[in-house]
Write a protein that holds these residues in place. Structure first.
Motif, short mmCIF file in Angstrom:
data_model
loop_
_atom_site.label_atom_id
_atom_site.label_comp_id
_atom_site.label_asym_id
_atom_site.label_seq_id
_atom_site.Cartn_x
_atom_site.Cartn_y
_atom_site.Cartn_z
N GLU A 227 0.87 -1.18 0.00
CA GLU A 227 0.00 0.00 0.00
C GLU A 227 0.91 1.22 0.00
O GLU A 227 1.71 1.42 0.92
CB GLU A 227 -0.89 0.00 1.25
CG GLU A 227 -2.04 0.98 1.18
CD GLU A 227 -3.22 0.42 0.39
OE1 GLU A 227 -4.04 1.21 -0.09
OE2 GLU A 227 -3.32 -0.82 0.27
N GLU A 228 0.79 2.05 -1.04
CA GLU A 228 1.71 3.16 -1.21
C GLU A 228 1.27 4.40 -0.43
O GLU A 228 0.08 4.70 -0.32
CB GLU A 228 1.85 3.52 -2.69
CG GLU A 228 2.52 2.41 -3.50
CD GLU A 228 2.71 2.80 -4.95
OE1 GLU A 228 2.21 3.87 -5.36
OE2 GLU A 228 3.35 2.03 -5.69
N GLN A 229 2.26 5.12 0.08
CA GLN A 229 2.06 6.41 0.74
C GLN A 229 0.94 6.36 1.78
O GLN A 229 -0.07 7.06 1.68
CB GLN A 229 1.79 7.49 -0.31
CG GLN A 229 2.94 7.66 -1.30
CD GLN A 229 2.72 8.77 -2.30
OE1 GLN A 229 2.09 9.78 -1.97
NE2 GLN A 229 3.23 8.62 -3.50
N VAL A 230 1.14 5.52 2.77
CA VAL A 230 0.16 5.37 3.85
C VAL A 230 0.21 6.61 4.74
O VAL A 230 1.28 7.03 5.18
CB VAL A 230 0.46 4.10 4.66
CG1 VAL A 230 -0.49 3.99 5.86
CG2 VAL A 230 0.35 2.86 3.77
N CYS A 233 0.56 5.01 9.57
CA CYS A 233 0.94 3.59 9.62
C CYS A 233 0.34 2.85 10.81
O CYS A 233 -0.16 1.73 10.65
CB CYS A 233 2.47 3.46 9.61
SG CYS A 233 3.20 3.93 8.02
N TYR A 236 -3.23 2.02 10.04
CA TYR A 236 -3.34 1.01 8.99
C TYR A 236 -3.12 -0.38 9.57
O TYR A 236 -3.86 -1.33 9.27
CB TYR A 236 -2.32 1.31 7.89
CG TYR A 236 -2.48 0.46 6.65
CD1 TYR A 236 -3.22 0.93 5.56
CD2 TYR A 236 -1.88 -0.78 6.54
CE1 TYR A 236 -3.36 0.17 4.41
CE2 TYR A 236 -2.01 -1.55 5.40
CZ TYR A 236 -2.76 -1.07 4.33
OH TYR A 236 -2.90 -1.84 3.20
N VAL A 252 -8.68 -0.79 0.92
CA VAL A 252 -7.30 -0.71 0.44
C VAL A 252 -7.25 -0.88 -1.08
O VAL A 252 -8.09 -1.53 -1.68
CB VAL A 252 -6.40 -1.76 1.12
CG1 VAL A 252 -6.36 -1.53 2.63
CG2 VAL A 252 -6.88 -3.19 0.82
N GLU A 323 8.13 -1.45 6.52
CA GLU A 323 7.94 -0.06 6.12
C GLU A 323 8.96 0.31 5.05
O GLU A 323 10.16 0.09 5.23
CB GLU A 323 8.08 0.89 7.32
CG GLU A 323 6.97 0.76 8.35
CD GLU A 323 7.07 1.82 9.43
OE1 GLU A 323 8.03 2.63 9.39
OE2 GLU A 323 6.20 1.84 10.32
N SER A 339 5.41 3.73 2.75
CA SER A 339 4.50 2.72 2.22
C SER A 339 4.63 1.46 3.06
O SER A 339 5.68 1.25 3.70
CB SER A 339 4.82 2.42 0.75
OG SER A 339 4.74 3.59 -0.04
N SER A 473 -10.04 4.73 -0.78
CA SER A 473 -8.82 4.51 0.01
C SER A 473 -8.25 5.81 0.58
O SER A 473 -7.12 5.82 1.07
CB SER A 473 -7.75 3.85 -0.86
OG SER A 473 -7.40 4.69 -1.95
N ASN A 476 -6.43 5.93 3.87
CA ASN A 476 -5.19 5.17 3.99
C ASN A 476 -3.99 5.98 3.46
O ASN A 476 -2.88 5.51 3.50
CB ASN A 476 -5.29 3.86 3.23
CG ASN A 476 -6.34 2.95 3.84
OD1 ASN A 476 -6.52 2.92 5.05
ND2 ASN A 476 -7.07 2.21 2.99
#
Length: 476
Positions: A227-230, A233, A236, A252, A323, A339, A473, A476
């Motif tokens: 999952e990009e650029q959360v 964290c 999530y 997601v 991470e 991410s 999303s 997120n």
């Protein structure tokens, strides 16, 4: 999702696509076709009698008997192979012009009514991949070096390409003569091949190449989701604990895919991460104790205006996640993005979720990379609502080590059978060799793209689906 402009358990273990719940949709699995054989260019070395050594030319050190190549690593893997079922062979991973999706445990996810994407899913823990054990660091270093060399060669030999898949998607839609793209998107059988790669097929390709060298690695290498650029964290990770990432509530995208392999060096544990989708030329090592051979921070790309550094480390919130931190340095300004890579289980909906999500993303690219992962030539473009403003950016290495970069309006390619404007033809003639494409093929591709991006109705629907996924999303 591996857009990558850095320059500038088996599937049969459980019924994952069971269609439980109101409105869940059941679809058939994607397939692939045609074969592209790889040639083995190695020559067998000849055994020389001891008394002949002074009478013959020096041995060609690049010509080694296949049985002797990587003999130490082969012995290490053979030791761990005893007692486990035989691994898939290279031929089972590569089929014709594509991949054996059963070998990669790929299935379709459940698609709830009203949801913009199928739900992601993972193999059960019982069907998980094993941990490859090493007695000491130098054993791991030897395998890591082999993996890295194979990865770097693959980066040089392949493109990152979300352009051809997009054209295929458009043509398939047009052939149906339907007007509603959303319903077509839901049932579209996503094609995967070994010529037009994005992050998912690049993951499949590096796995296939490594399994060809060492078949037992099929028991250890596995596809993982990212999952990009959360934004948050801890939230999530908590979401995974509370409802699971394969639920509607998780919301997601899983827009990117990598390859992982669990390792143990003595009593120390970690994971190897391979990310050809973002042109990472390193076989990244992530150790739980963050001690050597932990990779730590490294520079992924560096240009006069931008330096991009990466770092991978286990999440402090959960050992299920790694991470991936990205640091961008622009002059005096530094920014960070994080991410999350889910390494706990094998990701089995990479095609159904990640490739499908990529089909309607509002940015496309076709890129050439060198062995170190530097992008040196390509084309890229955003999808814009006003098709009259649609443009293409091309870049390539010019004379005197100067980077040439220019924007071309797509309208310049809408010439029918007439000749392209001279300035356009000149740019394409310089770009084509660096993309390792015939000029005619590149020209026809750009003309096809001009047809796609100026179809106002089609592009409007693509952007609408992309917006819905983004809204799903957003937290997120």
């Amino acid at each position: 999702m591996g857009l990558g402009l850095t320059t500038t358990q088996s599937a049969g273990a459980t019924e994952h696509a069971s269609g439980h719940g109101t409105g869940a949709i059941r679809r058939t699995a994607s397939t692939s076709s045609e074969e592209e054989e790889e040639e083995d260019l190695e020559e067998d070395s000849e055994d020389l009698e001891e008394d002949e050594l002074e009478l013959v030319p020096p041995t060609d050190l690049t010509s080694v008997d296949q049985s002797e190549r990587y003999s130490d690593i082969r012995q290490l893997l053979a030791k761990q192979q005893s007692g486990i079922a035989s691994a898939h062979t290279h031929e089972e991973f590569v089929v014709d012009d594509g991949y054996d999706l059963e070998a990669f445990n790929q299935v379709n996810g459940v698609w709830p009514l009203g949801h913009p994407l199928p739900l992601p899913d993972w193999a059960s823990s019982e069907a998980g991949k094993g941990t490859l054990c090493f007695d000491n660091v130098w054993q791991y270093e030897e395998l890591n070096g082999i993996v890295e060399t194979t990865l770097q060669r693959m980066l040089e030999e392949t493109h990152y390409n979300t352009v051809n898949l997009f054209v295929d998607f458009y043509r398939s839609f047009k052939r149906t003569r339907r007007s509603d793209l959303r319903s077509f998107f839901q049932f579209y059988d996503v094609p995967i091949n070994r010529r037009h790669h994005m992050c998912v097929s690049l993951a499949f390709e590096i796995m296939a190449r490594m399994v060809r060298l060492f078949p037992v690695l099929a028991k250890y290498l596995y596809v993982v989701s990212c999952e990009e650029q959360v934004m948050d964290c801890p939230d999530y990770v908590q979401l995974d604990k509370e409802c699971g990432l394969n639920s509607v509530d998780a919301g997601v995208e899983k827009e990117h895919v990598m390859v992982a392999m669990r390792i143990a060096i003595g009593e120390r544990h970690g994971v190897m991460i391979l990310d050809p989708g973002y042109h990472v030329s390193r076989a990244v090592t992530v150790m739980q104790d963050q001690s050597y051979p932990h990779t730590g921070w490294f520079t992924q790309s560096k240009e006069p205006h931008l330096q991009r550094d990466y770092c991978y480390a286990y999440s402090q919130q959960s050992g299920k996640f790694v991470e991936w931190k990205e640091r961008e340095i622009r002059g005096e300004d530094t920014s960070y993005k994080t991410s999350l890579i889910y390494v706990a289980q094998e990701y089995i909906t990479a095609i159904d979720v990640t490739v499908r999500r990529n089909l309607v993303y509002n940015f496309r690219s076709l890129l050439s990379r060198d062995a170190k992962g530097q992008v040196y030539a390509g084309i890229y473009f955003p999808l814009v609502a006003n098709c009259q403003e649609a443009y293409l950016t091309i870049f390539y290495d010019g004379p005197n080590e100067q980077r040439v970069r220019t924007k071309l309006m797509f309208s310049a390619f809408k010439v029918g059978k007439a000749k392209l404007p001279d300035y356009v033809g000149q740019h394409l003639s310089r770009l084509a060799p660096q993309l390792k494409m015939p000029l005619q093929e590149l020209t026809e591709l750009c003309k096809s793209l001009a047809e796609v991006v100026t179809d106002q109705n089609f592009i409007g629907q693509v952007l609408g689906i992309n917006d819905d996924i983004g809204n799903m999303s957003v937290e997120n």
